[in-house]
Design a protein around this motif. Structure first.
Motif, PDB file in Angstrom:
ATOM      1  N   PRO A  15       0.813  -1.229   0.000  1.00 50.86           N
ATOM      2  CA  PRO A  15       0.000   0.000   0.000  1.00 50.86           C
ATOM      3  C   PRO A  15       0.841   1.272   0.000  1.00 50.86           C
ATOM      4  O   PRO A  15       0.507   2.235  -0.675  1.00 50.86           O
ATOM      5  CB  PRO A  15      -0.822  -0.106   1.289  1.00 50.86           C
ATOM      6  N   LEU A  16       1.958   1.259   0.734  1.00 51.18           N
ATOM      7  CA  LEU A  16       2.761   2.483   0.818  1.00 51.18           C
ATOM      8  C   LEU A  16       3.438   2.797  -0.513  1.00 51.18           C
ATOM      9  O   LEU A  16       3.713   3.953  -0.814  1.00 51.18           O
ATOM     10  CB  LEU A  16       3.826   2.353   1.912  1.00 51.18           C
ATOM     11  N   LEU A  17       3.690   1.778  -1.320  1.00 57.03           N
ATOM     12  CA  LEU A  17       4.308   2.006  -2.626  1.00 57.03           C
ATOM     13  C   LEU A  17       3.258   2.336  -3.678  1.00 57.03           C
ATOM     14  O   LEU A  17       3.509   3.105  -4.592  1.00 57.03           O
ATOM     15  CB  LEU A  17       5.115   0.779  -3.059  1.00 57.03           C
ATOM     16  N   ALA A  18       2.075   1.771  -3.508  1.00 57.87           N
ATOM     17  CA  ALA A  18       1.002   2.038  -4.472  1.00 57.87           C
ATOM     18  C   ALA A  18       0.533   3.484  -4.358  1.00 57.87           C
ATOM     19  O   ALA A  18       0.168   4.113  -5.337  1.00 57.87           O
ATOM     20  CB  ALA A  18      -0.180   1.099  -4.216  1.00 57.87           C
ATOM     21  N   LYS A  21      17.292   9.738  12.842  1.00 54.25           N
ATOM     22  CA  LYS A  21      16.484  10.965  12.822  1.00 54.25           C
ATOM     23  C   LYS A  21      15.427  10.893  11.721  1.00 54.25           C
ATOM     24  O   LYS A  21      14.279  11.293  11.915  1.00 54.25           O
ATOM     25  CB  LYS A  21      17.375  12.186  12.604  1.00 54.25           C
ATOM     26  N   LEU A  22      15.827  10.376  10.578  1.00 53.67           N
ATOM     27  CA  LEU A  22      14.868  10.255   9.469  1.00 53.67           C
ATOM     28  C   LEU A  22      13.724   9.304   9.838  1.00 53.67           C
ATOM     29  O   LEU A  22      12.552   9.598   9.587  1.00 53.67           O
ATOM     30  CB  LEU A  22      15.580   9.741   8.211  1.00 53.67           C
ATOM     31  N   MET A  23      14.098   8.178  10.436  1.00 55.62           N
ATOM     32  CA  MET A  23      13.075   7.189  10.812  1.00 55.62           C
ATOM     33  C   MET A  23      12.049   7.802  11.760  1.00 55.62           C
ATOM     34  O   MET A  23      10.841   7.613  11.603  1.00 55.62           O
ATOM     35  CB  MET A  23      13.734   5.983  11.502  1.00 55.62           C
ATOM     36  N   ASP A  24      12.551   8.568  12.754  1.00 54.67           N
ATOM     37  CA  ASP A  24      11.648   9.142  13.760  1.00 54.67           C
ATOM     38  C   ASP A  24      10.809  10.257  13.173  1.00 54.67           C
ATOM     39  O   ASP A  24       9.594  10.303  13.359  1.00 54.67           O
ATOM     40  CB  ASP A  24      12.460   9.713  14.934  1.00 54.67           C
ATOM     41  N   ALA A  25      11.472  11.172  12.505  1.00 51.66           N
ATOM     42  CA  ALA A  25      10.778  12.390  12.053  1.00 51.66           C
ATOM     43  C   ALA A  25       9.721  12.092  10.996  1.00 51.66           C
ATOM     44  O   ALA A  25       8.690  12.758  10.943  1.00 51.66           O
ATOM     45  CB  ALA A  25      11.793  13.390  11.509  1.00 51.66           C
ATOM     46  N   PHE A  26       9.991  11.093  10.148  1.00 53.85           N
ATOM     47  CA  PHE A  26       9.078  10.858   9.026  1.00 53.85           C
ATOM     48  C   PHE A  26       8.331   9.532   9.121  1.00 53.85           C
ATOM     49  O   PHE A  26       7.705   9.101   8.163  1.00 53.85           O
ATOM     50  CB  PHE A  26       9.841  10.952   7.700  1.00 53.85           C
ATOM     51  N   GLN A  27       8.373   8.892  10.292  1.00 51.05           N
ATOM     52  CA  GLN A  27       7.620   7.641  10.553  1.00 51.05           C
ATOM     53  C   GLN A  27       7.846   6.633   9.432  1.00 51.05           C
ATOM     54  O   GLN A  27       6.905   6.176   8.777  1.00 51.05           O
ATOM     55  CB  GLN A  27       6.125   7.938  10.664  1.00 51.05           C
ATOM     56  N   LEU A  28       9.107   6.324   9.216  1.00 50.67           N
ATOM     57  CA  LEU A  28       9.452   5.459   8.095  1.00 50.67           C
ATOM     58  C   LEU A  28       9.222   3.998   8.415  1.00 50.67           C
ATOM     59  O   LEU A  28       9.365   3.565   9.562  1.00 50.67           O
ATOM     60  CB  LEU A  28      10.924   5.662   7.704  1.00 50.67           C
ATOM     61  N   GLN A  29       8.875   3.259   7.362  1.00 53.54           N
ATOM     62  CA  GLN A  29       8.659   1.823   7.488  1.00 53.54           C
ATOM     63  C   GLN A  29       9.306   1.160   6.276  1.00 53.54           C
ATOM     64  O   GLN A  29       9.170   1.649   5.147  1.00 53.54           O
ATOM     65  CB  GLN A  29       7.155   1.556   7.484  1.00 53.54           C
ATOM     66  N   GLN A  30       9.978   0.045   6.540  1.00 50.11           N
ATOM     67  CA  GLN A  30      10.632  -0.639   5.424  1.00 50.11           C
ATOM     68  C   GLN A  30       9.574  -1.252   4.508  1.00 50.11           C
ATOM     69  O   GLN A  30       8.560  -1.765   4.973  1.00 50.11           O
ATOM     70  CB  GLN A  30      11.564  -1.742   5.942  1.00 50.11           C
ATOM     71  N   SER A  53       7.140   6.503   4.193  1.00 45.47           N
ATOM     72  CA  SER A  53       6.502   7.012   5.397  1.00 45.47           C
ATOM     73  C   SER A  53       5.091   6.459   5.543  1.00 45.47           C
ATOM     74  O   SER A  53       4.357   6.324   4.557  1.00 45.47           O
ATOM     75  CB  SER A  53       6.439   8.540   5.333  1.00 45.47           C
ATOM     76  N   LYS A  54       4.718   6.181   6.771  1.00 41.66           N
ATOM     77  CA  LYS A  54       3.350   5.712   7.043  1.00 41.66           C
ATOM     78  C   LYS A  54       2.362   6.863   6.896  1.00 41.66           C
ATOM     79  O   LYS A  54       1.165   6.659   6.723  1.00 41.66           O
ATOM     80  CB  LYS A  54       3.261   5.160   8.471  1.00 41.66           C
ATOM     81  N   ASN A  55       2.883   8.076   6.947  1.00 46.97           N
ATOM     82  CA  ASN A  55       2.046   9.270   6.794  1.00 46.97           C
ATOM     83  C   ASN A  55       1.823   9.528   5.303  1.00 46.97           C
ATOM     84  O   ASN A  55       2.758   9.824   4.562  1.00 46.97           O
ATOM     85  CB  ASN A  55       2.762  10.456   7.453  1.00 46.97           C
ATOM     86  N   LYS A  56       0.561   9.445   4.876  1.00 45.92           N
ATOM     87  CA  LYS A  56       0.277   9.577   3.433  1.00 45.92           C
ATOM     88  C   LYS A  56       0.608  10.952   2.898  1.00 45.92           C
ATOM     89  O   LYS A  56       0.817  11.119   1.699  1.00 45.92           O
ATOM     90  CB  LYS A  56      -1.199   9.257   3.164  1.00 45.92           C
ATOM     91  N   ALA A  57       0.672  11.956   3.783  1.00 43.66           N
ATOM     92  CA  ALA A  57       1.046  13.305   3.322  1.00 43.66           C
ATOM     93  C   ALA A  57       2.492  13.330   2.837  1.00 43.66           C
ATOM     94  O   ALA A  57       2.892  14.247   2.124  1.00 43.66           O
ATOM     95  CB  ALA A  57       0.870  14.305   4.461  1.00 43.66           C
ATOM     96  N   LYS A 112       3.892  10.877   1.011  1.00 40.71           N
ATOM     97  CA  LYS A 112       4.003   9.753   0.071  1.00 40.71           C
ATOM     98  C   LYS A 112       5.076   9.976  -0.980  1.00 40.71           C
ATOM     99  O   LYS A 112       5.541   9.046  -1.623  1.00 40.71           O
ATOM    100  CB  LYS A 112       2.655   9.489  -0.599  1.00 40.71           C
ATOM    101  N   ARG A 113       5.490  11.228  -1.170  1.00 40.21           N
ATOM    102  CA  ARG A 113       6.540  11.531  -2.142  1.00 40.21           C
ATOM    103  C   ARG A 113       7.914  11.050  -1.679  1.00 40.21           C
ATOM    104  O   ARG A 113       8.834  10.949  -2.474  1.00 40.21           O
ATOM    105  CB  ARG A 113       6.702  13.045  -2.235  1.00 40.21           C
ATOM    106  N   LEU A 114       8.053  10.832  -0.361  1.00 37.91           N
ATOM    107  CA  LEU A 114       9.389  10.604   0.190  1.00 37.91           C
ATOM    108  C   LEU A 114       9.757   9.126   0.172  1.00 37.91           C
ATOM    109  O   LEU A 114       8.984   8.266   0.570  1.00 37.91           O
ATOM    110  CB  LEU A 114       9.440  11.126   1.635  1.00 37.91           C
ATOM    111  N   THR A 115      10.967   8.833  -0.283  1.00 39.54           N
ATOM    112  CA  THR A 115      11.536   7.486  -0.209  1.00 39.54           C
ATOM    113  C   THR A 115      12.919   7.639   0.403  1.00 39.54           C
ATOM    114  O   THR A 115      13.675   8.529   0.007  1.00 39.54           O
ATOM    115  CB  THR A 115      11.666   6.853  -1.606  1.00 39.54           C
ATOM    116  N   VAL A 116      13.233   6.805   1.383  1.00 41.49           N
ATOM    117  CA  VAL A 116      14.567   6.853   1.982  1.00 41.49           C
ATOM    118  C   VAL A 116      15.238   5.516   1.733  1.00 41.49           C
ATOM    119  O   VAL A 116      14.647   4.459   1.966  1.00 41.49           O
ATOM    120  CB  VAL A 116      14.483   7.138   3.499  1.00 41.49           C
ATOM    121  N   VAL A 117      16.448   5.575   1.241  1.00 43.20           N
ATOM    122  CA  VAL A 117      17.206   4.357   0.944  1.00 43.20           C
ATOM    123  C   VAL A 117      18.395   4.308   1.889  1.00 43.20           C
ATOM    124  O   VAL A 117      19.151   5.285   1.997  1.00 43.20           O
ATOM    125  CB  VAL A 117      17.705   4.370  -0.512  1.00 43.20           C
ATOM    126  N   ASP A 118      18.561   3.203   2.560  1.00 43.27           N
ATOM    127  CA  ASP A 118      19.705   3.005   3.451  1.00 43.27           C
ATOM    128  C   ASP A 118      20.667   2.047   2.764  1.00 43.27           C
ATOM    129  O   ASP A 118      20.270   0.968   2.323  1.00 43.27           O
ATOM    130  CB  ASP A 118      19.219   2.426   4.781  1.00 43.27           C
TER     131      ASP A 118
END
Lengths: 373, 475
Positions: free
Chosen positions: A368-371, B105-114, B134-138, B140-146
Motif C-alpha cells: 500500500p505504501l508504494l502504491a 532521525k529520518l526514521m523518527d521524524a518521518f515515521q518510516l517503514q521498510q 513514510s506511514k504518513n500519506k502526506a 508519500k513523495r518521500l523514499t529513503v534508501v539506506d
C-alpha cells in the motif's frame, strides 16, 4: 586626432610598452564604465519603479470605478472617468503600457460583466489598436506582448492578424500565437491546426491542454479530425487528448487507426486511448496487439488498455507475458491481471517460473505504501 | 641573437600567446553570455510556469539527494526538498552509510517503514540495506534508501536504480532549492526540438543569507571576505561562462549541487563513475559522448536563474580542500576522455569545449606558475625590463577588474539579488583586491590538487559545514 600610442610613446615608452599600457587603460576605463553603469542602473531602476508605481496607483482608481460601475458603459462616461488621465495615456508610452498591463492583470482574475467592462474600456480608449500595432513590429517580443494583450481582452476580430504567426520562426512568438488562436476562435479552438506547419512541443501541448481543460466538454473539438494530419506531433497530440478527455465521439477514428496505420507511435496511442475509453466492444482489436512482440510500447499500451477494459476472456493472452524478458512488460501484465481480477498471487504460488519472474514485482505493486506514491 | 635571448623570446612569445588567447576566450564567453542572458530574460517574461504545475502532461522528476553524516540538518533539509513546487515529483534520500544519527532521525521524524521495494540493480552499487516509505500519506513523495557507504557517485547510482520517473534531479541535500526550481529547470525539456538530455542550474552562495525553515527568505552578501571572493567567482563562472557554453551547446559541466538529467540516458551511459571525484562533470561528458556515438541530436542546456543556494567554505583550509578536489576531478575527467581532444567526430565538444577545458581550465595554473618562476629567473639574472614588467602587471590587473565588473553588470542586469547599494560597493572592492588576495591561493590549490593526484590521493576531504540554521531572521 593624436594617435594614443604616439602620445604614450612621447613619454619615453617603447612601442610594445605603449601598446600594453594602452590595453591596460582601455580595460580600466571599461571597468570604470561598468561600475558607473551598475550605479546608474540602480538609480534608473528605482526611478522607473517609482514612476510605474505612481501610474499604477493612479490607474487603479480608474479601473476600480470601471469594475464597480453598475450602469451600461457609455463613451461619454468613459471619457469623463478618464479625462484627467488621457493626456498621460497619449503622451507617455510607459503610462499607456502600465495601464494596459493593469487592465489585463485585473481582467484575468475577473469574469462576467466586470470583465466585459474592462474589455469595453480597452477598446473605447483605442488601446486595442495600440496592441494591434505591436503585431507589425520587427521585434518578436513586441509582437508577443501585443498578442497577449489582444487575447486577454478577447479581441476576436484580430484573429486573422494573429493566425499567420502560428508558423513564425521564433518559438515564443509561435507559442503565443498558438495559444491566442486557441482562445480567440470560440467556434473551433483547434481550427488553427489546419494551417499549422510546425512541430507541437510538449510545452505547446500543455498550453493547449490547459485551455481545453477550462472549456465546457460540449465545446471540445472533435480530435479525430486531425488523426491524419501531416505533422506527426499533431496526430499524437490529438490521440493523447482523446484519451485524456475520454472523447467517445472519436472512437471510430481510433479503431480505424489501430487497424490501418503504419505509424507505430500513432498505433500505440490509439490502443492506449481505446483503453482509456474502456472500449470493450473493441477489446479483441486491443488483444490482437499483444501478438506483436517486437514493439514494447505497443505491448505496454495494449496491456494497460486490457486492464482498463477489464474483460476476463483476454487473460490467456496476457498470461504468457508474465515471463517476458522485459521488466516493464511483466509489471504491466501483472497490473492488468490484478485489475481484471485474476488471482496472480495464486498463480505465482503454483508456478515457479512466474514466482521467479514476478514475485518481487507482485510484492512491490501490492504494498500500500508504494502504491500510494 | 644569442641562444639565451632566443630562449627568452620563445618563452615570452608562448606566454603572450597563451595570455592573449585566454583573455580573448573569456571576453568572447562574456559577450555571448550577456546576449544570451538578455534573450533568456525576454523569453521568460512571457512564460507562465503554472502551465507545468497544473498539467498532467508534465514529466515526472525524481529528486536524488545523497546524505552522509548530515544528522545536524537532515530533517530541515528534507522538509525543504519536500516543499518544492512540482506535482509529479518524488524525493529519494540516499543514506550513504552515515556513522552519525542521520538514519535514526529520518526514521523518527518521518515515521518510516521498510517496504518490499523491487529494486532492479541496473547499475552496480554497494548493497542496499533497506528502502523505506513514510506511514504518513502526506509524505508519500518521500523514499529513503539506506545503503552501505560507497561515496557520492555510488549513492546517486542507487538513486538512479530506485527512481521510476523520466527525469532525475541530482542535488546536494544541504543545498537550499528555490520552490519553483523544478518548474524552471524542466522547461528546456519541454520546449526544445532537439532532445535535451541534461539541464544545469546556477549555484549561489547562501552564507549570511536569512534562512527560515529551510527556505531562503532574504539574500545578503556574506560577511566574510573569503565568501565574498567566492560570490564573485561564482558570478563570473555562472553568469559569464556557462551561459555562453549553454548557448553554444558546449557545456561540459553541470554542477553536482543541482542538475536535471534524462534518467534513461544517464543509466544507459552507466550512471555516475566512482573512480573520479569529478563525477558530475564526468557524467555529462559521457552522456554527450553517448549521444554522439548514436548520432542523435541533443542539447545540454543551462538555466541562469538562481535556483540553488549552497554554503560556501568559510575557512581557507576547507576551501583549499574543495579546490584541491576540483583540480583532481578536472584532470581525472580530462584524462578519461582524452580521445575527445580536437576530435572532429565529437563536434563542438571535441573541437572547442574539451580543448578549452584542457588549455584554459586545467593548464592555466601551470602557465601562471611558469610565468612567475620565469620572471623570478629574469630578475635573478638581471634581464627584466622593469617598465615593461609594470605595464604587463597593469594590463593583467586591469583585465581581471574588467571581467569582474562585467560579471557585476551581468548580475545587475539579470537577477539583481544583492539589492542593497552598499553591497555593490563592497563587491567592487572585492573585485579590486581579489587578484592579490584570493587568486594566488586558487592557483596554489589547483597546483597542489594536481600534485596530490600524481601522488595518488583520491579522497574527497572533509568538508565541515556550519549549516544554515544559525542564520535565522531576528536571531
Amino acid at each position: 586626432m593624436m594617435d594614443p600610442l604616439y602620445w604614450i610613446e612621447s613619454y619615453g615608452f617603447r612601442r610594445l610598452e605603449a601598446i600594453v599600457l594602452l590595453m591596460a587603460v582601455v580595460f580600466l576605463v571599461l571597468a570604470v564604465f561598468f561600475i558607473v553603469l551598475v550605479l546608474i542602473s540602480r538609480l534608473v531602476k528605482s526611478f522607473a519603479e517609482r514612476r510605474k508605481t505612481s501610474y499604477r496607483n493612479l490607474f487603479q482608481q480608474v479601473i476600480n470605478e470601471l469594475v464597480t460601475e453598475t450602469e451600461t458603459l457609455s463613451v461619454e462616461k468613459t471619457d469623463a472617468a478618464l479625462r484627467l488621465h488621457l493626456r498621460e495615456l497619449t503622451h507617455s508610452s510607459l503610462a499607456r503600457d502600465t495601464f494596459i498591463a493593469q487592465l489585463v492583470a485585473v481582467k484575468s482574475s475577473l469574469a462576467g460583466a466586470s470583465a466585459e467592462r474592462l474589455a469595453t474600456a480597452y477598446r473605447m480608449l483605442g488601446l486595442d489598436t495600440v496592441s494591434a500595432k505591436r503585431l507589425q513590429s520587427a521585434r518578436w517580443w513586441k509582437k508577443v506582448r501585443g498578442i497577449r494583450e489582444l487575447t486577454a481582452m478577447g479581441c476576436v476580430e484580430y484573429l486573422p492578424a494573429v493566425l499567420p504567426l502560428i508558423n513564425a520562426r521564433n518559438r515564443v512568438l509561435q507559442e503565443t500565437a498558438l495559444v491566442a488562436a486557441l482562445q480567440l476562435d470560440r467556434d473551433s479552438p483547434l481550427r488553427f491546426l489546419e494551417t499549422f506547419q510546425g512541430t507541437l512541443t510538449p510545452w505547446m501541448e500543455m498550453s493547449i491542454h490547459r485551455y481545453l481543460s477550462s472549456i465546457h466538454g460540449r465545446r471540445l473539438p472533435l480530435f479525430k479530425n486531425w488523426y491524419h494530419h501531416n505533422q506527426p506531433t499533431v496526430r499524437l497530440f490529438c490521440l493523447r487528448m482523446t484519451a485524456h478527455f475520454r472523447q467517445q465521439e472519436s472512437l471510430s477514428g481510433l479503431v480505424d487507426l489501430a487497424n490501418t496505420t503504419s505509424d507505430p507511435q500513432a498505433r500505440v496511442q490509439a490502443v492506449y486511448a481505446l483503453g482509456e475509453l474502456e472500449a470493450f466492444e473493441h477489446s479483441d482489436l486491443v488483444a490482437s496487439q499483444l501478438r506483436n512482440g517486437l514493439d514494447e510500447s505497443l505491448l505496454l499500451a495494449a496491456l494497460r488498455a486490457l486492464g482498463k477494459i477489464g474483460e476476463h476472456r483476454h487473460v490467456n493472452a496476457i498470461l504468457p507475458l508474465l515471463k517476458n524478458e522485459s521488466y516493464p512488460v511483466r509489471t504491466e501484465a501483472i497490473r492488468s491481471l490484478l485489475t481484471i481480477g485474476f488471482d496472480v498471487n495464486g498463480l505465482a504460488q503454483t508456478d515457479v517460473e512466474v514466482q521467479q519472474a514476478c514475485g518481487g514485482i507482485l510484492k512491490h505493486i501490492q504494498e500500500p505504501l508504494l502504491a500510494a506514491s | 641573437m644569442t641562444a639565451l635571448e632566443l630562449f627568452y623570446l620563445i618563452v615570452n612569445v608562448i606566454i603572450f600567446i597563451y595570455a592573449g588567447s585566454i583573455s580573448f576566450a573569456y571576453l568572447a564567453l562574456a559577450i555571448i553570455s550577456t546576449l544570451e542572458m538578455r534573450r533568456y530574460k525576454l523569453r521568460n517574461e512571457f512564460i507562465d510556469f503554472r502551465n507545468i504545475l497544473s498539467s498532467p502532461l508534465a514529466p515526472g522528476i525524481s529528486l536524488l539527494a545523497p546524505a552522509y553524516n548530515e544528522g545536524l540538518t537532515i530533517i530541515d533539509n528534507v522538509r525543504s526538498l519536500m516543499s518544492i513546487t512540482y506535482n509529479n515529483c518524488e524525493v529519494i534520500i540516499i543514506n550513504d552509510g552515515s556513522k552519525d544519527d542521520t538514519m535514526d532521525k529520518l526514521m523518527d521524524a518521518f515515521q518510516l517503514q521498510q517496504v518490499p521495494f523491487d529494486l532492479l540493480p541496473t547499475l552496480e552499487t554497494k548493497p542496499v540495506l533497506g528502502i523505506y516509505k513514510s506511514k504518513n500519506k502526506a509524505l508519500k513523495r518521500l523514499t529513503v534508501v539506506d545503503k552501505m557507504n560507497g561515496g557520492k557517485a555510488d549513492a546517486l547510482n542507487v538513486g538512479l536504480n530506485v527512481s521510476r520517473k523520466e527525469l532525475v534531479a541530482c542535488i546536494d541535500v544541504d543545498c537550499i532549492i528555490e520552490p519553483d526550481a523544478l518548474l524552471k529547470m524542466v522547461k528546456p525539456f519541454l520546449e526544445e526540438n532537439a532532445n535535451v538530455i541534461a539541464s544545469g542550474g546556477v549555484v549561489r552562495i547562501a552564507n549570511s543569507c536569512v534562512v527560515e525553515e529551510g527556505r531562503l527568505v532574504e539574500v545578503k552578501l556574506p560577511h566574510q571576505l573569503i565568501a565574498r571572493f567566492q560570490v564573485l567567482e561564482y558570478m563570473r563562472a555562472f553568469l559569464l561562462g556557462r551561459m555562453a557554453w549553454g548557448r553554444l551547446n558546449g557545456l561540459l559541466l553541470i554542477s553536482g549541487a543541482f542538475g536535471l538529467f534524462k534518467r534513461d540516458i544517464a543509466v544507459a551511459c552507466g550512471g555516475y563513475n566512482h573512480k573520479t571525484v569529478g563525477e558530475d562533470m564526468e557524467l555529462v561528458v559521457r552522456m554527450r559522448v553517448y549521444m554522439h556515438n548514436l548520432n542523435l541530436p541533443y542539447k545540454v542546456t543551462y538555466i541562469p536563474d538562481p535556483l540553488c543556494w549552497t554554503e560556501a567554505p568559510s575557512t581557507y583550509q576547507i576551501l583549499g580542500r574543495q579546490r584541491n578536489r576540483w583540480a583532481r576531478g578536472t584532470f581525472e575527467v580530462l584524462k578519461m576522455h582524452k580521445y575527445l581532444f580536437f576530435n572532429k567526430k565529437y563536434g563542438l565538444m571535441g573541437m572547442l569545449s574539451y580543448p578549452f577545458w584542457f588549455f584554459f581550465e586545467w593548464l592555466s595554473p601551470f602557465f601562471e606558475i611558469t610565468g612567475l618562476l620565469f620572471t623570478l629567473f629574469l630578475v635573478a639574472t638581471g634581464h627584466v625590463n622593469w617598465t615593461f614588467f609594470v605595464c604587463l602587471l597593469l594590463v593583467v590587473y586591469s583585465f581581471a577588474i574588467f571581467i569582474s565588473t562585467f560579471a557585476l553588470v551581468a548580475e545587475e542586469m539579470s537577477f539583481f539579488k544583492y539589492t542593497s547599494k552598499r553591497d555593490i560597493f563592497k563587491m567592487i572592492g572585492v573585485a579590486m583586491i581579489e587578484p592579490f588576495l584570493f587568486h594566488p591561493r586558487v592557483v596554489w590549490w589547483s597546483l597542489k590538487g594536481n600534485f596530490d593526484l600524481i601522488k595518488g590521493k583520491k579522497s574527497w576531504g572533509e568538508m565541515t559545514r556550519q549549516g544554515f540554521v544559525q542564520y535565522k531572521k531576528g536571531k
